[in-house]
Design a protein around this motif. Structure first.
Motif, PDB file in Angstrom:
ATOM      1  N   GLY C 184     -20.181 -41.527  11.596  1.00 59.05           N
ATOM      2  CA  GLY C 184     -21.596 -41.257  11.831  1.00 59.05           C
ATOM      3  C   GLY C 184     -22.022 -41.418  13.277  1.00 59.05           C
ATOM      4  N   PRO C 186     -22.928 -40.686  16.878  1.00 60.78           N
ATOM      5  CA  PRO C 186     -23.234 -39.378  17.455  1.00 60.78           C
ATOM      6  C   PRO C 186     -22.169 -38.942  18.453  1.00 60.78           C
ATOM      7  CG  PRO C 186     -25.144 -40.807  17.526  1.00 60.78           C
ATOM      8  CD  PRO C 186     -23.984 -41.659  17.124  1.00 60.78           C
ATOM      9  N   ILE C 187     -21.874 -37.688  18.469  1.00 64.40           N
ATOM     10  CA  ILE C 187     -20.980 -37.003  19.411  1.00 64.40           C
ATOM     11  C   ILE C 187     -19.524 -37.429  19.249  1.00 64.40           C
ATOM     12  CG2 ILE C 187     -20.489 -36.416  21.816  1.00 64.40           C
ATOM     13  CD1 ILE C 187     -23.415 -37.118  22.436  1.00 64.40           C
ATOM     14  N   THR C 190     -16.354 -38.434  15.018  1.00 54.15           N
ATOM     15  CA  THR C 190     -15.138 -37.923  14.394  1.00 54.15           C
ATOM     16  C   THR C 190     -13.915 -38.259  15.234  1.00 54.15           C
ATOM     17  OG1 THR C 190     -15.665 -35.828  15.437  1.00 54.15           O
ATOM     18  CG2 THR C 190     -16.194 -36.047  13.107  1.00 54.15           C
ATOM     19  N   TYR C 191     -14.065 -38.277  16.537  1.00 55.17           N
ATOM     20  CA  TYR C 191     -12.909 -38.577  17.395  1.00 55.17           C
ATOM     21  C   TYR C 191     -12.536 -40.050  17.297  1.00 55.17           C
ATOM     22  CZ  TYR C 191     -13.643 -33.930  19.094  1.00 55.17           C
ATOM     23  OH  TYR C 191     -13.794 -32.571  19.143  1.00 55.17           O
TER      24      TYR C 191
END
Lengths: 260, 344, 561
Positions: C184, C186-187, C190-191
């Motif tokens: 969750g 931001p930006i 996922t990485y």
């Protein structure tokens, strides 16, 4: 057949032969098909009638005459003997008040009366039948398969070992350790109250017996000691604070106290 | 509102003049007199205390012996009872062995050791002024010797190169640690058109006619166990199938995605990813046990309670020509918890 | 050099000491430390509980590493536990089962290890509370407070990484939740998720990585910081409670050798022994009941270990509407706020509290005398209100168990806790502050008027009074020794020529904060007040009449003001 019949002189011979063939088929089927419940002998008309009387006296106020249902309780046509044996046999029925959670209470009827009620409801429409003793014998089930099925289908409501769990709005899935194998089977089969239905295509009868074998092993001696309710980290944390830290701080107070 | 409870009588009296003068604050009465323990004055009590300490050490030794006996005599690994017995007696032996020493040492300290309170002065933490000056002088001398003053470029060069060299470790460590960094995989699952829905964990395909009203089926895609990373695929592809009476369905998430009242939803909670496994047959609610997000199946798995925001994605299903449930396609959105780029 | 002990052991010890000293110069340290004084109070041992449970963790942990296999490779179980026969599981899970069932003492070591972890964190929290409520974090101990805070965080990391190692369904779902939280962000979310798991969840890399974190990185950091933490305690000398003979410039207590060697050393055995008792008799973390991790199953009553319950509770309480979509980008505030913001808001002020209080008091002196909590009403109330917030989160994290055990509705509990999270700390703050002030007033009463002796005396005139026994000087000292803390005084806004001072704004802000802390206060009895009370009778509420009564109850003198 025609040739034999042709050599006979009676024109009713083919009919008799047909009747004999049917009888033979019926007998063979009755011998080869799986047996019915030993606990509940084949319902005779007397059982159904007695069950109807019991139903009228105890159940019809909510479930309606002829069990067709009312605004406070659903229709029981088609729920089958298994549902009745479970609900009445665990004391859930008669309910003290209508609602989504039926609490298990002291059983109100004798096993004979329960069988009669079951026979009556079963007579209203075909439905799930009461399992035989062999179908629910834990010693014949495989606990490993049972655990695998229980983990995926049951643990999220009843907890990993069947200790019970919470649902929404005050409902709950109960602890299974005191539930009889027959009632476990019937609950899976009929899906009582909030519990979903696990028909025989979803969990086969053998798999149901495996689940029963798994559950029958739970609730007893645990390898590590007291099970603290088998409720997981919350009760473990409570005990660590109360017993563990309590004893240790008690020792610290003793150490710091002035000695006489 | 402020209230201060303090003396409102005559102003502070001057010190040191006559019997009326009083200090501003009370003075420390000093250490109270040391009261000796019974064991300090009575040799019989002292002997008894020593015996208590000895007994406690003895108790510890008994515990150690008990542990060793349990270790050699009690097997483990057969059934629950043997495992429990072994654990219990080894543990009690260990506890006695340890507690005996602890209690003995403390009882010794409390009852036998000298317990007269002693006093020691504290000194301010800061170093004495001459020490601090000496330190400053040493540093300035050293700096002068280094020749770094007025060589600004040299200063920057030192700092710069030292700050940069960790990149030689950090870059490959971080670069390799993330696998293939292909985060777009999060947007797709292995579901595709025609893939059969099978039971979790057995892998048996599911006939639509077997899915009766009120039943719930835990579903994995056909062929999951043959994929390269079955758990990774399963973590996105698990699905829950329920059947409703079509009259009970109030709204659909995706029109045409259900089959005769049979609905399939992703089992991964849109909050933080736990399996949404509890199905309440009467209320048609799906409950996630981790943080109690509740989804209403009659309304396209919309959230009705709890910390989730988005409904569970629906898997469009139909039947194949043998009557088994199959997927029409993959989900129309990434499953599971939200992430920054999920809608791109 | 003559020694009183000329036995063989004594000679050997002397020879060893000499050998060491010739090579290390250790005599200086021994001389300085051996008879170092430490003050006595049971609450000073709470930090030791943490230290000794940590040592217990190290000892039992080494045993566990000899048998645990930190690998996600699949194996088929063939051990004695019937319910898992033939089940496919990771090598990590299988080795945990083997250790528990087939290694003698293995289950004991595992259970002792896990109980010790729970007690380690409970002790850290209790110790932190003691240090907070007695003001032991004041100069010169601010650094130690920060170190302690970092140790708390490392302890949480150690516990979380540890209980996730067996790769069971319960801890695996915890890892899933962690992944959801990380995603969750931001930006980068996922990485970072790929970073942690080496790709998609669950992957094959996590268990070995957690093992390295749990066995090498975190314990190494903890050991280093604990060493520093203890070094500071020795250097600063331990604080002490106020009392007769104890001043801010001395230490009153017992020498390290032999008293505290025995007491502290003995306490280690007690801590280890009690934990061993728990491990012997009470089952903990039965992973064989949960089963090997699979993303599909989950158990009712899915909670982390107690020290993570506050995070679990905050995740459960947050309403879902807070997720925000901006264009094509999603920011799940419903996850980020409870997962990141709430802990920061609760723990952040605690972490920097020494500096907040120093700002409010303007006090730059060293403090080695502890406060009785009642004498610092704002601090005590503030600490208890933060504790109340944590307690609400703890209960919220257990809401499903509360629902089943107390026959309540899960949803009702959640709603109640949502409001309680804000309302309860406010109530606790106000009530605690008032209670502290009331206790301080009671202390004043006690000093001025003495104990109620329960003896009623009737004079010839028919009047009844209750005899009060005055406090002896030691009892009195405890109640009057603390310095009243008053709000900071600042220089006037304008100087003699009416020019406004540049720093006035900052100073005025500081005075506002200081007033918030200290305007409402109760000051200790001064000698003047005490004398007045003796001579003139009751200072508050009395009618000014006071009689001296002898031990036998006869009136000595009558005076009226």
């Amino acid at each position: 057949m025609k040739s034999i019949a042709a050599r006979r002189h009676d024109r009713r011979a083919p009919l008799v032969l047909l009747a004999l063939a049917l009888l033979l088929t019926g007998v063979l089927y009755a011998l080869a098909a799986p047996g019915r419940a030993d606990a509940a002998p084949l319902a005779g008309q007397a059982d159904v009638a007695a069950g109807a009387k019991l139903f009228q006296a105890n159940c019809a106020t909510c479930h309606g005459v002829g069990a067709v249902g009312t605004s406070v309780a659903p229709s029981l046509v088609g729920v089958g003997a298994a549902a009745v044996d479970f609900q009445v046999g665990t004391g859930r029925m008669p309910m003290t008040m209508s609602g989504p959670q039926a609490q298990a209470k002291p059983v109100q009827f004798t096993q004979d009366q329960i069988s009669q009620l079951a026979a009556y409801v079963a007579s209203l429409g075909p439905g799930p039948e009461i399992p035989t003793a062999e179908m629910v014998d834990p010693s014949k089930g495989d606990p490993a398969t049972g655990m695998a099925i229980f983990r995926t289908n049951c643990a999220m409501c009843h907890n990993a070992v069947g200790a019970g769990g919470s649902l929404t709005q005050g409902k709950f899935a109960p602890n299974l350790w005191q539930t009889t194998p027959t009632h476990l089977y019937e609950a899976m089969l009929t899906g009582p109250q909030s519990m979903p239905v696990f028909n025989d295509a979803n969990i086969t009868p053998e798999e149901k017996r495996d689940v029963i074998a798994f559950i029958s092993q739970q609730g007893g001696t645990q390898p590590g000691g007291l099970d603290l309710g088998s409720l997981g980290p919350v009760s473990e944390g409570l005990w660590a604070w109360v017993v563990g830290l309590g004893l240790i701080i008690g020792a610290a107070v003793w150490i710091g106290a002035k000695s006489s | 509102m402020s209230s201060v409870d303090h003396y409102t009588g005559p102003a502070n009296l001057p010190e040191g003049h006559g019997p009326q003068e009083l200090p501003e604050r009370f003075e420390n009465p000093g250490l109270p007199e040391h009261k000796p323990r019974m064991g300090d004055v009575d040799p019989k009590v002292d002997k008894r205390r020593e015996r208590i300490v000895l007994a406690l050490f003895g108790f510890s030794t008994l515990g150690t012996i008990g542990f060793l006996v349990a270790y050699f005599a009690l097997p483990t690994g057969k059934d629950v009872e043997t495992i429990h017995r072994s654990n219990l007696w080894l543990g009690l032996g260990l506890a006695a062995s340890l507690l005996g020493i602890g209690l003995a040492a403390i009882q010794w300290a409390k009852s036998i050791m000298n317990n007269e309170e002693k006093v020691e002065e504290r000194h301010p933490m800061a170093s004495r002024p001459e020490v601090r000056e000496g330190a400053i002088k040493n540093l300035t001398d050293g700096a002068k010797d280094s020749g770094i003053s007025r060589r600004g470029l040299l200063k920057s060069a030192v700092v710069g190169s030292i700050l940069l060299f960790p990149l030689t470790i950090a870059v490959p460590l971080i670069g390799e640690i993330g696998g293939d960094w292909n985060v777009s995989k999060l947007k797709h699952t292995m579901w595709k058109k025609g893939l059969r829905l099978t039971q979790d964990p057995s892998g048996r395909p599911i006939k639509a006619s077997d899915v009766t009203i009120g039943s719930v089926w835990h579903v994995i895609p056909d062929g999951l166990d043959k994929t390269a990373q079955p758990l990774n695929e399963k973590a996105k592809a698990v699905v829950l199938v329920v059947r409703l009476d079509p009259r009970d369905i109030k709204s659909e998430q995706i029109p045409g995605a259900s089959y005769e009242g049979i609905l399939a939803f992703s089992k991964i909670c849109t909050h933080v990813g736990c399996p949404v496994a509890l199905y309440e047959q009467q209320t048609h609610h799906l409950l996630c046990p981790c943080h109690q997000s509740t989804f209403d199946v009659t309304n396209g798995a919309k959230v009705v309670f709890g910390p989730a925001k988005r409904p569970l994605p629906q898997l469009p299903i139909t039947v194949d020509d043998q009557g088994y449930l199959v997927a029409q396609s993959d989900f129309d959105q990434p499953v599971g918890p939200s992430f920054w780029e999920r809608l791109r | 050099m003559s020694t009183p002990n000329t036995s063989a052991a004594g000679k050997a010890a002397g020879a060893t000491a000499d050998w060491l000293d010739q090579r290390t110069g250790v005599g200086v340290a021994v001389k300085g430390l051996a008879r170092k004084l430490f003050p006595e109070h049971w609450s000073f041992m709470l930090g030791e509980i943490a230290l000794y449970s940590f040592i217990t963790l190290l000892i039992t942990g080494v045993f566990l590493t000899m048998f645990f296999v930190p690998s996600s490779t699949d194996v088929t179980y063939t051990g004695p536990w019937a319910a898992l026969q033939g089940t496919t599981m990771s090598a990590a899970f299988a080795s945990t089962l083997r250790l528990s069932f087939e290694v003698r003492g293995g289950l004991l070591m595992r259970q002792v290890h896990h109980w010790a972890a729970l007690i380690f964190l409970a002790a850290i929290v209790t110790h932190m509370l003691r240090v907070f409520f007695t003001g032991a974090f004041r100069k010169p101990r601010e650094i130690n407070w920060i170190i302690g805070f970092v140790l708390l965080t490392l302890g949480l990391a150690a516990g979380f990484s540890g209980y996730s190692l067996p790769d069971d369904v319960l801890s695996g779902n915890g890892l899933r939740i962690t992944d959801g939280l990380i995603r969750g962000l931001p930006i980068i979310g996922t990485y970072v998720s790929y970073f942690v798991f080496g790709g998609e969840f669950p992957g094959q890399d996590l268990i070995p990585r957690l093992f390295t974190v749990h066995v090498l990185l975190v314990p190494g950091l903890i050991l280093a910081l604990v060493g520093l933490h203890l070094a500071f305690v020795f250097m600063h000398k331990h604080t002490q409670f106020p009392g007769s003979g104890r001043t801010n410039n001395n230490v009153v207590g017992y020498p390290f050798f032999p008293v505290y060697t025995a007491k502290a050393g003995g306490f280690f055995f007690i801590v280890f022994g009690v934990i061993a008792l728990l491990g012997a008799t009470m089952q903990i973390n039965p992973v064989w009941n949960y089963g090997p991790y699979d993303p599909s199953p989950v158990s009712a009553g899915a909670q982390p270990d107690w020290y993570m319950l506050f995070l679990e509770g905050s995740l459960r309480l947050m309403p879902g509407a807070a997720e925000v979509v901006i264009g094509n980008f999603t920011i799940p505030l419903n996850v980020l706020i409870p997962g990141l913001v709430a802990p920061l808001v609760l723990l952040g002020p605690l972490a920097v509290y020494p500096f907040i209080e120093a700002y409010a008091t303007g006090d730059h002196r060293e403090h080695h005398l502890l406060d009785r909590p009642r004498n610092a009403p704002f601090r005590t109330a503030f600490g208890l209100s933060i504790l109340a917030a944590f307690f609400v989160l703890l209960l919220a994290g257990s809401n499903d168990l509360l629902a089943t055990h107390f026959h309540l509705s899960l949803n009702d509990i959640t709603w109640t806790m949502r409001f309680a999270f804000f309302i309860l700390p406010a109530i606790v703050f106000t009530v605690t502050r008032r209670v502290c002030l009331a206790l301080q007033r009671k202390d004043r009463e006690l000093v001025l008027h003495g104990h109620e002796s329960g003896r009623i005396v009737r004079f010839a005139s028919g009047e009844y009074i209750e005899v009060h026994t005055p406090l002896d000087e030691h009892e009195r000292w405890i109640r009057v020794q603390h310095e009243p803390i008053r709000p900071v005084q600042i220089a006037p806004a304008e100087d003699a020529r009416g020019v406004r001072r540049k720093r006035y704004g900052a100073d005025a802000r500081r005075r506002r904060v200081s007033r918030l802390f200290f305007e409402t206060r109760v000051e200790p009895v001064t000698p003047a007040e005490y004398a007045a009370a003796q001579e003139h009778g009751a200072l508050e509420g009395g009618d000014g009449e006071h009689r001296q009564v002898t031990a036998s109850g006869e009136p000595e003198s009558i005076s009226r003001s």
